[in-house]
Each structure stands twice: as structure tokens, then as C-alpha cells.
Design an enzyme around this catalytic site. Structure first.
Site, PDB file in Angstrom:
ATOM      1  N   GLY A  65       0.823  -1.205   0.000  1.00 20.46           N
ATOM      2  CA  GLY A  65       0.000   0.000   0.000  1.00 20.46           C
ATOM      3  C   GLY A  65       0.859   1.257   0.000  1.00 20.46           C
ATOM      4  N   LEU A  98       8.667  -0.206  -6.926  1.00 20.19           N
ATOM      5  CA  LEU A  98      10.015  -0.604  -6.532  1.00 20.19           C
ATOM      6  C   LEU A  98      10.204  -2.116  -6.640  1.00 20.19           C
ATOM      7  CD1 LEU A  98      10.369   1.802  -3.471  1.00 20.19           C
ATOM      8  CD2 LEU A  98      11.339   2.102  -5.764  1.00 20.19           C
ATOM      9  N   ILE A 144       7.450   7.059 -10.412  1.00 14.22           N
ATOM     10  CA  ILE A 144       5.991   7.112 -10.342  1.00 14.22           C
ATOM     11  C   ILE A 144       5.428   6.995 -11.762  1.00 14.22           C
ATOM     12  CG2 ILE A 144       4.032   8.611  -9.780  1.00 14.22           C
ATOM     13  CD1 ILE A 144       5.744   9.538  -7.330  1.00 14.22           C
ATOM     14  N   ALA A 200       2.811   2.758  -5.329  1.00 15.85           N
ATOM     15  CA  ALA A 200       2.498   1.843  -6.425  1.00 15.85           C
ATOM     16  C   ALA A 200       1.197   1.090  -6.160  1.00 15.85           C
ATOM     17  CB  ALA A 200       3.651   0.855  -6.624  1.00 15.85           C
ATOM     18  N   GLU A 202      15.577  11.780 -12.481  1.00 19.12           N
ATOM     19  CA  GLU A 202      14.628  12.442 -13.396  1.00 19.12           C
ATOM     20  C   GLU A 202      13.179  12.117 -13.017  1.00 19.12           C
ATOM     21  OE1 GLU A 202      14.733  14.648 -15.846  1.00 19.12           O
ATOM     22  OE2 GLU A 202      16.856  14.841 -16.339  1.00 19.12           O
ATOM     23  N   LYS A 231       5.521  21.922 -10.880  1.00 23.47           N
ATOM     24  CA  LYS A 231       6.919  21.697 -11.271  1.00 23.47           C
ATOM     25  C   LYS A 231       7.066  21.959 -12.774  1.00 23.47           C
ATOM     26  CE  LYS A 231      10.236  17.899 -11.799  1.00 23.47           C
ATOM     27  NZ  LYS A 231      10.562  16.494 -11.533  1.00 23.47           N
ATOM     28  N   THR A 283      11.345   9.460 -12.411  1.00 20.56           N
ATOM     29  CA  THR A 283      10.672   8.579 -13.357  1.00 20.56           C
ATOM     30  C   THR A 283       9.911   7.413 -12.720  1.00 20.56           C
ATOM     31  OG1 THR A 283      12.879   7.623 -13.619  1.00 20.56           O
ATOM     32  CG2 THR A 283      12.067   8.991 -15.412  1.00 20.56           C
ATOM     33  N   GLU A 320       8.515  12.228  -4.466  1.00 19.94           N
ATOM     34  CA  GLU A 320       7.646  13.397  -4.344  1.00 19.94           C
ATOM     35  C   GLU A 320       7.706  14.299  -5.568  1.00 19.94           C
ATOM     36  OE1 GLU A 320       8.684  14.867  -0.314  1.00 19.94           O
ATOM     37  OE2 GLU A 320       7.121  13.417   0.203  1.00 19.94           O
ATOM     38  N   ALA A 321       8.499  13.912  -6.564  1.00 21.15           N
ATOM     39  CA  ALA A 321       8.573  14.740  -7.775  1.00 21.15           C
ATOM     40  C   ALA A 321       8.111  13.902  -8.956  1.00 21.15           C
ATOM     41  CB  ALA A 321      10.007  15.212  -7.998  1.00 21.15           C
TER      42      ALA A 321
END
Ligand SMILES: Cc1cc2nc3c(=O)[nH]c(=O)nc-3n(C[C@H](O)[C@H](O)[C@H](O)COP(=O)(O)OP(=O)(O)OC[C@H]3O[C@@H](n4cnc5c(N)ncnc54)[C@H](O)[C@@H]3O)c2cc1C
Length: 502
Positions: free
Chosen positions: A14, A335, A348, A17, A344, A80, A346, A51-52
Site C-alpha cells: 500500500g 520498486l 511514479i 504503487a 529524473e 513543477k 521517473t 515526491e517529484a
């Protein structure tokens, strides 16, 4: 004909992902198609970073039908416009990998070739001077696109920063409202079918058994199902992406968050700075081969913009990917499927694109071999190309002030990346497959930013008369500057649309 549809999906994990998968599947499949259960263990917790994002997340939000202002508010988010890279090519250098258009294409030729012509003749303007999002980032301005005809304000590309824990919570509430059943518990065993090797059920620490047809492994780095139970194996990429650890710590911010992520290179890695509404997220990603934990922690704590708000947390990882992402009746997301590192933003996105791929190749209980192979083929391709883009940042450097940078500057790289660099150097062209995540402009911005200057530009640029060329360049620059001047500050935009009081 016998209905062979999937009757039950079980998601393990949870974190970001798991809840992204639960939200998307509940939205698309609806509760009448099949049951969806998500098992997670509060005692294990999530990585709690991440978080980005990149602009493609808007497609995911749109698919879920989220209200963007609510989404930003609920996650204490900000906007962003790109990533600023500091000290990467050389100490003292800085450039922005900005999202969206660069300049304005002319006569069917990408604008940057016109800029290259000017640059190779000694022009002093940075490419960012012609890029709306780069200028807006520098001036801390932001707005969404408006209907303004040909103006660059009609096409503003952006992503978000958000609090990872709040994001998972937000998606959980979304998924539970659409029928996803959450089960609190720790999976202690995975039971496989003796003949097929498929996963039949999971055993929890309290003795419960959970069975299902399709299992989605979102258990994080441990890869509980895909690796521990099914043992698909892992491709280790540390020789190309040598960072394998990160210290993360939030700190106090101010009330004027910057609309971009900052990545500052240090002597054995780099530091992220992600501004949120209620704090700044920070982390020092480093290679344990070249720096020990305590030195890495000191560097992080000595380079914060405000007071730390928690104890620093250490994360360890092995850059790379699973040899198979879908095996039998198990698909690994997040993950559990691999991790390249956050340079960069990537990961998420990879969850999002894996969910889209799963939906397009959605199985029935026969689990067609061909669909599984295609899923794996597409995922390998996507990850390999992102890997190349990340390696570029490390390899294309002139830094020689530490063992780490000496290693990166001289390491072997995949042929696929070598060809891209050679071609750009020779003729300013970026050759890429359409399905690659990063577009031509992203490659160009990072190559130039890292100090790779092409010897030449697209010859057809010379078809434009000299006076016209100079005039168009001036005009484009001034349109960009005027457009940015018309944008509100990022802080003001948030205040008007999606401010929180946390
Ligand atoms: C240092 C770092 C920085 C990052 N920065 C970014 C970024 O800026 N942008 C980005 O896109 N991505 C980033 N990422 C990646 C991002 O954090 C992850 O992709 C994202 O959070 C998804 O994580 P996850 O859900 O796969 O795993 P996790 O968050 O680890 O969640 C795993 C879940 O599995 C559950 N679980 C595990 N074992 C069991 C068990 N036995 N029984 C029951 N439940 C179990 C846990 O309780 C948890 O709920 C970063 C990652 C790292 C390490």
C-alpha cells in the site's frame, strides 16, 4: 463459451504503487468486473519518498477523473516546470531541464537547430532564454495553459511535487470509495500451484489466507512475490548507475515555493530539493562505494535551506530491473519491479505506464504467453531507454574533483547511449524511438546542459535568409519574455487555486 475472466485481483503493498494500481483498476474495471483486495502492513510501512513527478502524471490524473486543485491541496503539492541541475557538468554550472516546448519550430525544423546556429557563431543567449518554462522557473512564476491562440501561454507543460504519504492516502480513499477492500496484515508465505507454478494464495501472519487469480506485487524493494516467491532474477545496473543509497530529510520551507526541483551534484552523488507547500523534501543520493554514510549525512544536513523537521532516514537500493516484470499470474509494479534512482523523477511514471500496459494487455485466466511476453518486452524497452537518459547525466561530465566523478566520466556506457551522444555531437540530431519516454527536447537540454556541444546544426536552417533569421530569433525571445511577465508568481497561483493550511 465459458467465462474465463479474472475474478479477483490481489495487490500486495500500500505504497504509492499499490494505491495507484488500486485506484486505476477500480476506476476502469468497476466493482462489477472483479473483486480487488489490497494487503498492506502498517508495521512494515512504505518508503515514504517519491515526491517529484513528470508531466505525464496529468494523463493518470485525468484517467482517474481527479480535480487538479483538490489533488494539489490534498497532497500539499506544488507545481513543477522542470529540474535545475547544479554543478553537474562542471562545478559552478547550472542548467534547467525544462518541460515543454523550446522556442518555436520553423519550416519543420526544431527550434534548437536555429539556436545552435546562433550559438556556434558565438551567440551568447542560453537556450533557456527561449523556453517559456525555463524562464518561468527562474522567475518563480506559474500558471496553467489558457486559450491564447498562438501564444506560448496556450501550451504550458508542468508536473507536480507532492507529499508521498498524503498521495498514497488520497488514492486510498479514492480506491476504497470504488470498492477496493484493504486488508491490514503481513504476508508471510506465498503458496504456489504445484503444476503450473502460479500463485494460488497468500498466507498472513494472523493465519488468514487470501486467494486470487491475478497478483500485483507492489511490496517495494523486497519483491515479495516476483522475487522471493517466483525468483525471476534481477539485472544489476550499479556499474552504470553507481548510486545505491540515499539519506532523506524534510526541512522547513518558506511560503514562496519554487516551481521546480533542484538537483545539486556533490562529490559522490547528488542532492534533491523538492519544494512543497508545508515543507521542503531533501535527500542526498550517493554511492556507498565512494562515500560512507556519515559523510553523506553531514553533506545533506549542511546543505538544507531550513531547520530539519525529522531525523534523516537512510534508504538502500540496487539500481536495476527485474529480468521479468510479469511472470505467471504475477505482475510487479513500483520498486518491486526495479529502481533506477530518482534523478529524473521517473519511478511514479513507470508505475503509471505499467498500469496502462497491464490494462491494454489485461489477461483472462488463461494468461496468454504472448501477452505476457509483449508486456515484458515493452517494459524492458521503456526502462532501458530511461536508464540511458540517466547515465547521460553522470557520464557527460567534466568533473574530475573526486574518485566518484572520475569513475563516472570514464565508465563504459551502453551502445544505445553512445550512439545517441555521437550523433548529437556530429550533427545536433537526436535519434530516438517514438515510444521512448524522454523526447528529443529533453535529450537536447540535458546533452547541452552537461556540456556536449554539437559540431554542426541542421543544414536546412541556412535556407532562411540572414535578416529573417535574426529577426525571428529576437521575436521569439521577446514573445517568451512577455509571456512570462504575464504569469502570476507560483505562490500567488497556489494561493488563488489550491492553498492548504497545513
Ligand atoms: C531515495 C528515493 C527517492 C525517490 N524519489 C522519487 C521521486 O522524486 N519521484 C518518483 O517518481 N519516484 C521516486 N522514488 C520512487 C518512489 O518512491 C517509488 O516508486 C514509489 O514510492 C513506489 O514505491 P512502492 O509503492 O513500490 O514501494 P513502498 O513504498 O516500499 O511500499 C511497499 C508496500 O508493501 C507493503 N509490504 C511489504 N512487505 C509486505 C508484507 N510482507 N506484507 C504486507 N505488506 C507488505 C508495505 O507495507 C508497503 O505498503 C524514490 C525512491 C527512493 C528510494
Amino acid at each position: 463459451m465459458k467465462n474465463n475472466n479474472i475474478r479477483k485481483i490481489v495487490i500486495v503493498g500500500g505504497g504509492t504503487a499499490g494505491w495507484m494500481a488500486a485506484a486505476a483498476l477500480s476506476r476502469v474495471l468497476k466493482s462489477r468486473f472483479c473483486d480487488i483486495e489490497l494487503v498492506e502492513s502498517e508495521s512494515i510501512g512504505t518508503v515514504g519518498v517519491g515526491e517529484a513527478t513528470i508531466p505525464q502524471i496529468q494523463v493518470f490524473n485525468h484517467m482517474l477523473g481527479l480535480d487538479e486543485d483538490e489533488f494539489v491541496r490534498e497532497t500539499c503539492g506544488t507545481f513543477k516546470l522542470g529540474i535545475q541541475f547544479v554543478d553537474w557538468g562542471r562545478k559552478g554550472d547550472s542548467y534547467i531541464h525544462a518541460f515543454g516546448e523550446v522556442g518555436k519550430d520553423m519550416e519543420g525544423i526544431p527550434f534548437y537547430h536555429y539556436w545552435l546556429k546562433e550559438h556556434l557563431r558565438g551567440g551568447s543567449q542560453e537556450i533557456g532564454e527561449y523556453t517559456l518554462t525555463a524562464l518561468a522557473a527562474q522567475q518563480a512564476r506559474f500558471m496553467r495553459s489558457i486559450d491564447a491562440g498562438n501564444s506560448p501561454l496556450s501550451n504550458i507543460t508542468y508536473a507536480f511535487h507532492f507529499d508521498a504519504v498524503l498521495y498514497a492516502r488520497y488514492l486510498r480513499s479514492y480506491a476504497e470509495k470504488r470498492g477496493v477492500q484493504r486488508i491490514e496484515g503481513k504476508v508471510i508465505d506465498t503458496l504456489l500451484d504445484d503444476d503450473s507454478g502460479f500463485i494460488r494464495s497468500l498466507r498472513l501472519n494472523d493465519g488468514r489466507t487470501i486467494d486470487g487469480d491475478l497478483f500485483i506485487d507492489c511490496s517495494g524493494f523486497r519483491g515479495l512475490l516476483i522475487e522471493k516467491a517466483l525468483g525471476v532474477g534481477y539485472d544489476d545496473w550499479r556499474h552504470w548507475l553507481p548510486c545505491d543509497s540515499a539519506w532523506a530529510v524534510p526541512c522547513e520551507g518558506d511560503d514562496a515555493p519554487l516551481p521546480y526541483t533542484r538537483s545539486t551534484a556533490h562529490s559522490a552523488g547528488w542532492q534533491w530539493r523538492i519544494p512543497l507547500q508545508h515543507r521542503i523534501g531533501n535527500g542526498h543520493v550517493f554511492s556507498s562505494r565512494f562515500m560512507d554514510e556519515s559523510a553523506a549525512q553531514s553533506i545533506l544536513l549542511n546543505n538544507l535551506d531550513g531547520k530539519p523537521l525529522a531525523e534523516p532516514k537512510l534508504l538502500r537500493f540496487t539500481t536495476g530491473k527485474r529480468k521479468q516484470f510479469w511472470h505467471k499470474n504475477c505482475i510487479a509494479l513500483g520498486l518491486a519491479s526495479g529502481f533506477m534512482e530518482p534523478l529524473e523523477s521517473t519511478s511514479i511514471h513507470l508505475v503509471q505506464s505499467a498500469i496502462a500496459r497491464l490494462l491494454s494487455l489485461f489477461p483472462d485466466r488463461n494468461f496468454a504467453r504472448e501477452d505476457i511476453d509483449e508486456y515484458n518486452r515493452q517494459t524492458h524497452f521503456e526502462m532501458d531507454r530511461i536508464r540511458d537518459f540517466l547515465i547521460l547525466h553522470y557520464r557527460a561530465t567534466e568533473r574530475d574533483d573526486s574518485e566518484f566523478w572520475n569513475y563516472c566520466r570514464t565508465m563504459d556506457i551502453p551502445d544505445s547511449l553512445g550512439q545517441k551522444i555521437d550523433q548529437f555531437r556530429a550533427s545536433g540530431r537526436i535519434v530516438r524511438a517514438n515510444s521512448e519516454l524522454f523526447n528529443e527536447l529533453s535529450w537536447m537540454e540535458v546533452m547541452l546542459g552537461q556540456g556536449i556541444v554539437p559540431h554542426s546544426y541542421h543544414p536546412l536552417v541556412d535556407a532562411m535568409a540572414e535578416e529573417q533569421f535574426a529577426g525571428r530569433m529576437r521575436e521569439i525571445q521577446s514573445v517568451m519574455q512577455n509571456s512570462v511577465a504575464a504569469m502570476p508568481s507560483h505562490r500567488e497561483f497556489i494561493r488563488r487555486h489550491c492553498a492548504i493550511d497545513c
